[in-house]
Design a protein around this motif. Structure first.
Motif, PDB file in Angstrom:
ATOM      1  N   ASP A  15       0.852  -1.201   0.000  1.00  0.00           N
ATOM      2  CA  ASP A  15       0.000   0.000   0.000  1.00  0.00           C
ATOM      3  C   ASP A  15       0.888   1.252   0.000  1.00  0.00           C
ATOM      4  OD1 ASP A  15      -2.558  -0.960  -0.186  1.00  0.00           O
ATOM      5  OD2 ASP A  15      -3.002  -0.865   1.953  1.00  0.00           O
ATOM      6  N   ALA A  18       2.681   1.725  -3.465  1.00  0.00           N
ATOM      7  CA  ALA A  18       1.876   1.825  -4.699  1.00  0.00           C
ATOM      8  C   ALA A  18       2.135   3.120  -5.484  1.00  0.00           C
ATOM      9  CB  ALA A  18       0.389   1.703  -4.365  1.00  0.00           C
ATOM     10  N   THR A  56       0.321  -2.964 -10.063  1.00  0.00           N
ATOM     11  CA  THR A  56      -0.245  -1.790 -10.747  1.00  0.00           C
ATOM     12  C   THR A  56      -0.749  -2.157 -12.142  1.00  0.00           C
ATOM     13  OG1 THR A  56       1.901  -1.163 -11.630  1.00  0.00           O
ATOM     14  CG2 THR A  56       1.299  -0.225  -9.486  1.00  0.00           C
ATOM     15  N   SER A  75      -3.084  -5.778  -1.904  1.00  0.00           N
ATOM     16  CA  SER A  75      -3.012  -4.364  -1.552  1.00  0.00           C
ATOM     17  C   SER A  75      -4.076  -3.533  -2.278  1.00  0.00           C
ATOM     18  CB  SER A  75      -1.604  -3.843  -1.914  1.00  0.00           C
ATOM     19  OG  SER A  75      -1.635  -2.469  -2.219  1.00  0.00           O
ATOM     20  N   PRO A  76      -4.989  -2.897  -1.533  1.00  0.00           N
ATOM     21  CA  PRO A  76      -6.018  -2.059  -2.172  1.00  0.00           C
ATOM     22  C   PRO A  76      -5.421  -0.913  -2.991  1.00  0.00           C
ATOM     23  CG  PRO A  76      -6.421  -2.271   0.202  1.00  0.00           C
ATOM     24  CD  PRO A  76      -5.136  -2.976  -0.073  1.00  0.00           C
ATOM     25  N   ARG A  77      -4.308  -0.368  -2.541  1.00  0.00           N
ATOM     26  CA  ARG A  77      -3.731   0.777  -3.280  1.00  0.00           C
ATOM     27  C   ARG A  77      -3.117   0.331  -4.599  1.00  0.00           C
ATOM     28  NH1 ARG A  77      -2.097   4.302   1.395  1.00  0.00           N
ATOM     29  NH2 ARG A  77      -4.156   5.022   2.033  1.00  0.00           N
ATOM     30  N   LEU A  79      -4.244  -2.161  -6.255  1.00  0.00           N
ATOM     31  CA  LEU A  79      -5.426  -2.439  -7.077  1.00  0.00           C
ATOM     32  C   LEU A  79      -6.019  -1.160  -7.675  1.00  0.00           C
ATOM     33  CD1 LEU A  79      -7.187  -5.207  -4.976  1.00  0.00           C
ATOM     34  CD2 LEU A  79      -6.457  -5.435  -7.354  1.00  0.00           C
ATOM     35  N   ASP A  80      -5.990  -0.051  -6.905  1.00  0.00           N
ATOM     36  CA  ASP A  80      -6.479   1.223  -7.450  1.00  0.00           C
ATOM     37  C   ASP A  80      -5.726   1.578  -8.724  1.00  0.00           C
ATOM     38  OD1 ASP A  80      -8.247   1.546  -5.422  1.00  0.00           O
ATOM     39  OD2 ASP A  80      -6.997   2.935  -4.253  1.00  0.00           O
ATOM     40  N   ARG A  81      -4.389   1.391  -8.644  1.00  0.00           N
ATOM     41  CA  ARG A  81      -3.546   1.701  -9.830  1.00  0.00           C
ATOM     42  C   ARG A  81      -3.891   0.764 -10.982  1.00  0.00           C
ATOM     43  NH1 ARG A  81       0.119   6.186  -8.969  1.00  0.00           N
ATOM     44  NH2 ARG A  81      -0.619   6.691  -6.900  1.00  0.00           N
ATOM     45  N   ARG A  83      -6.703  -0.687 -11.546  1.00  0.00           N
ATOM     46  CA  ARG A  83      -8.017  -0.300 -12.105  1.00  0.00           C
ATOM     47  C   ARG A  83      -7.861   0.854 -13.091  1.00  0.00           C
ATOM     48  NH1 ARG A  83      -9.940  -1.294  -6.842  1.00  0.00           N
ATOM     49  NH2 ARG A  83     -10.784  -3.398  -6.961  1.00  0.00           N
ATOM     50  N   ARG A  84      -7.009   1.815 -12.704  1.00  0.00           N
ATOM     51  CA  ARG A  84      -6.783   2.961 -13.582  1.00  0.00           C
ATOM     52  C   ARG A  84      -6.153   2.508 -14.897  1.00  0.00           C
ATOM     53  NH1 ARG A  84      -3.785   7.311  -9.998  1.00  0.00           N
ATOM     54  NH2 ARG A  84      -4.798   6.371  -8.217  1.00  0.00           N
ATOM     55  N   GLU A  97      -9.692  -7.732  -4.342  1.00  0.00           N
ATOM     56  CA  GLU A  97      -8.742  -7.777  -3.230  1.00  0.00           C
ATOM     57  C   GLU A  97      -8.803  -9.171  -2.618  1.00  0.00           C
ATOM     58  OE1 GLU A  97      -9.212  -4.539  -0.450  1.00  0.00           O
ATOM     59  OE2 GLU A  97      -8.204  -5.714   1.106  1.00  0.00           O
TER      60      GLU A  97
END
Ligand SMILES: C[S@@+](CC[C@H](N)C(=O)[O-])C[C@H]1O[C@@H](n2cnc3c(N)ncnc32)[C@H](O)[C@@H]1O
Length: 207
Positions: A15, A18, A56, A75-77, A79-81, A83-84, A97
């Motif tokens: 996290d 990221a 990422t 890691s959720p963070r 995963l955010d990357r 997703r982007r 997750e």
């Protein structure tokens, strides 16, 4: 430290990483990693497929068309990357997750299960590889790109000495005996190719 505590520590570490992960790996990515990742285009033949430790989403540009992919990370963070990146590339990927050591999928769900540079940081790699075998179809395969402990005795010992430092700085173990771990998890190794000395390898196995 027990596996649950180590897993939580790994999640927090990634996290934190990221935001600068892609920048940190940029030079290696440009020189070598992207060339190795490109093999996934040919090697992910069956569908559906599961990517473990998607990070990422650096493998996304190499996902072959027509393969339905589910990708997980601790890691959720990260995963955010991912997703982007999927949105930028216009890809439909199920991003979840999840811990590879405790997969929430039924037995034999996926044809191909794959990961790149992940089993160096999974706290219990044999358990993770066992879980992958459980969710892989009997006619499916495991595809891995991993770095590991070198085979030469003296160099292996050097990696052992520096491992605690590597874990602290990067989160990755540099002395994992990944080939043995794959076999211990019940996989039959069919392809084992050295890409950088015997430290970085391309591996394919069947359940
Ligand atoms: C070194 S990064 C590699 C990311 C990506 N595969 C790549 O090639 O750039 C390792 C990734 O594995 C994830 N990871 C570590 N332990 C995991 C676990 N137990 N289950 C799922 N993901 C895990 C981390 O959160 C991180 O995103």
């Amino acid at each position: 430290m027990n596996t649950a505590d180590e897993t939580e520590k790994t999640r927090k570490r990634y996290d934190r990483a990221a935001g600068f992960f892609d920048f940190m790996e940029g030079p290696m990515e440009a020189r070598r990693f992207s060339r190795w990742r490109a093999r996934l285009r040919q090697r992910l033949t069956g569908t559906p497929a599961l990517e473990v430790g998607v990070g990422t989403g650096k493998n996304m540009p190499y996902y072959p068309p027509g393969v339905k992919i589910t990708a997980i990370d601790l890691s959720p963070r990260m995963l955010d990357r991912a997703r982007r990146r999927a949105a930028l590339l216009g890809l439909e990927v199920d991003l979840l997750e999840m811990d590879v050591q405790d997969l929430q999928f039924a037995d034999q769900t996926f044809h191909t299960v794959f990961a790149t540079f992940v089993f160096c940081s999974v706290p219990n790699p044999v358990q993770g590889l066992r879980e992958l075998r459980r969710v892989c179809r009997p006619d499916g395969r495991l595809v891995l790109l991993e770095h590991m402990r070198p085979g030469k005795a003296w160099l292996g010992s050097v990696f052992d000495v520096f491992n605690p430092l590597a874990v602290r700085v990067t989160g990755a173990n540099i002395n994992r005996r990944t080939m043995a771990n794959i076999s211990r998890a019940g996989w039959t190794i069919e392809v084992e190719e050295n890409l950088f000395s015997d430290i970085v390898r391309w591996i394919e196995a069947r359940p």
